[in-house]
Write a protein that holds these residues in place. Structure first.
Motif, PDB file in Angstrom:
ATOM      1  N   THR A  44       0.829  -1.209   0.000  1.00 20.24           N
ATOM      2  CA  THR A  44       0.000   0.000   0.000  1.00 20.24           C
ATOM      3  C   THR A  44       0.858   1.251   0.000  1.00 20.24           C
ATOM      4  O   THR A  44       0.520   2.244  -0.652  1.00 20.24           O
ATOM      5  N   ARG A  45       1.975   1.217   0.707  1.00 18.00           N
ATOM      6  CA  ARG A  45       2.860   2.388   0.747  1.00 18.00           C
ATOM      7  C   ARG A  45       3.342   2.776  -0.651  1.00 18.00           C
ATOM      8  O   ARG A  45       3.618   3.935  -0.913  1.00 18.00           O
ATOM      9  N   ASP A  46       3.443   1.804  -1.551  1.00 17.41           N
ATOM     10  CA  ASP A  46       3.885   2.083  -2.913  1.00 17.41           C
ATOM     11  C   ASP A  46       2.755   1.963  -3.929  1.00 17.41           C
ATOM     12  O   ASP A  46       3.005   1.848  -5.132  1.00 17.41           O
ATOM     13  N   LEU A  53       3.211  -6.735  -5.265  1.00 14.93           N
ATOM     14  CA  LEU A  53       4.454  -6.618  -4.492  1.00 14.93           C
ATOM     15  C   LEU A  53       5.202  -7.950  -4.484  1.00 14.93           C
ATOM     16  O   LEU A  53       6.411  -7.995  -4.710  1.00 14.93           O
ATOM     17  N   LYS A  56       6.790  -8.598  -7.748  1.00 13.88           N
ATOM     18  CA  LYS A  56       7.949  -7.717  -7.905  1.00 13.88           C
ATOM     19  C   LYS A  56       9.132  -8.246  -7.088  1.00 13.88           C
ATOM     20  O   LYS A  56      10.263  -8.310  -7.581  1.00 13.88           O
ATOM     21  N   TYR A  82      11.374  -5.166   7.380  1.00 11.45           N
ATOM     22  CA  TYR A  82      10.596  -3.932   7.269  1.00 11.45           C
ATOM     23  C   TYR A  82      10.239  -3.403   8.667  1.00 11.45           C
ATOM     24  O   TYR A  82      10.487  -2.237   8.978  1.00 11.45           O
ATOM     25  N   PRO A  98       6.055   6.616   0.517  1.00 11.61           N
ATOM     26  CA  PRO A  98       6.384   5.450  -0.320  1.00 11.61           C
ATOM     27  C   PRO A  98       7.771   4.901   0.020  1.00 11.61           C
ATOM     28  O   PRO A  98       8.671   5.651   0.397  1.00 11.61           O
ATOM     29  N   LEU A  99       7.913   3.601  -0.126  1.00 12.20           N
ATOM     30  CA  LEU A  99       9.189   2.959   0.190  1.00 12.20           C
ATOM     31  C   LEU A  99      10.146   2.922  -0.993  1.00 12.20           C
ATOM     32  O   LEU A  99      11.349   2.807  -0.797  1.00 12.20           O
ATOM     33  N   ALA A 100       9.649   3.008  -2.203  1.00 13.10           N
ATOM     34  CA  ALA A 100      10.503   2.851  -3.390  1.00 13.10           C
ATOM     35  C   ALA A 100      11.716   3.775  -3.335  1.00 13.10           C
ATOM     36  O   ALA A 100      12.843   3.329  -3.497  1.00 13.10           O
TER      37      ALA A 100
END
Length: 120
Positions: A44-46, A53, A56, A82, A98-100
Motif C-alpha cells: 500500500t505504501r507504494d 508486491l 515484484k 521492514y 512510499p518505500l521505493a
C-alpha cells in the motif's frame, strides 16, 4: 514475559494460502495472517496490491540471486526486516511515505549491514 506473546490474537498466527502467478505459473503461498497484513502495508505504501508486491519481489530476487530455495521464508524475512527498520528508525513509520525511493537511498547507504537513518 511470555504473556505478551501467548495472549496475542490467534487470528494473527492462523495461516492462509493465496494463489499468485509467478513467471507464468500459478503457485500457492501460505503465510500467517500477520505476514499477509505486513505485506499489504508495504504494498500500500507504494500504491500496489500485495500480489503485485510479491511478484515484484520474486522477479527482483530471481534477477539478483538466481534460483530461489524458499520464497515463503524470504517473504517472512522481508516483513521482519521492514518492521525492524521502522523500529530502529531507519525508515519512516509514516504509511503515507512510499518505500521505493527510501529503499533506493537505503541500498546506497548500507554499510556492513547497518543503515543510516533514512526517514523522510
Amino acid at each position: 514475559m511470555c504473556e505478551i506473546f501467548v495472549k496475542a490474537d490467534p487470528s494473527l498466527y492462523e495461516s492462509r494460502a493465496r494463489s499468485i502467478r509467478l513467471h507464468g505459473a500459478v503457485t500457492s503461498i501460505r503465510l500467517e495472517n500477520l505476514y499477509w497484513d505486513v505485506l499489504q502495508e508495504i504494498a500500500t505504501r507504494d500504491g500496489m496490491s500485495a500480489n503485485r508486491l510479491i511478484t515484484k519481489l520474486y522477479n527482483e530476487l530471481v534477477e539478483y540471486r538466481g534460483a530461489i530455495d524458499n520464497f515463503t521464508s524470504f517473504l517472512r524475512v522481508c516483513c521482519l526486516r521492514y518492521l525492524s527498520l521502522i523500529a530502529d528508525g531507519s525508515i519512516s513509520a509514516d504509511k503515507n511515505v512510499p518505500l521505493a525511493g527510501i529503499f533506493a537511498q537505503f541500498a546506497a547507504s548500507t554499510v556492513h549491514g547497518s543503515a543510516r537513518n533514512l526517514k523522510t
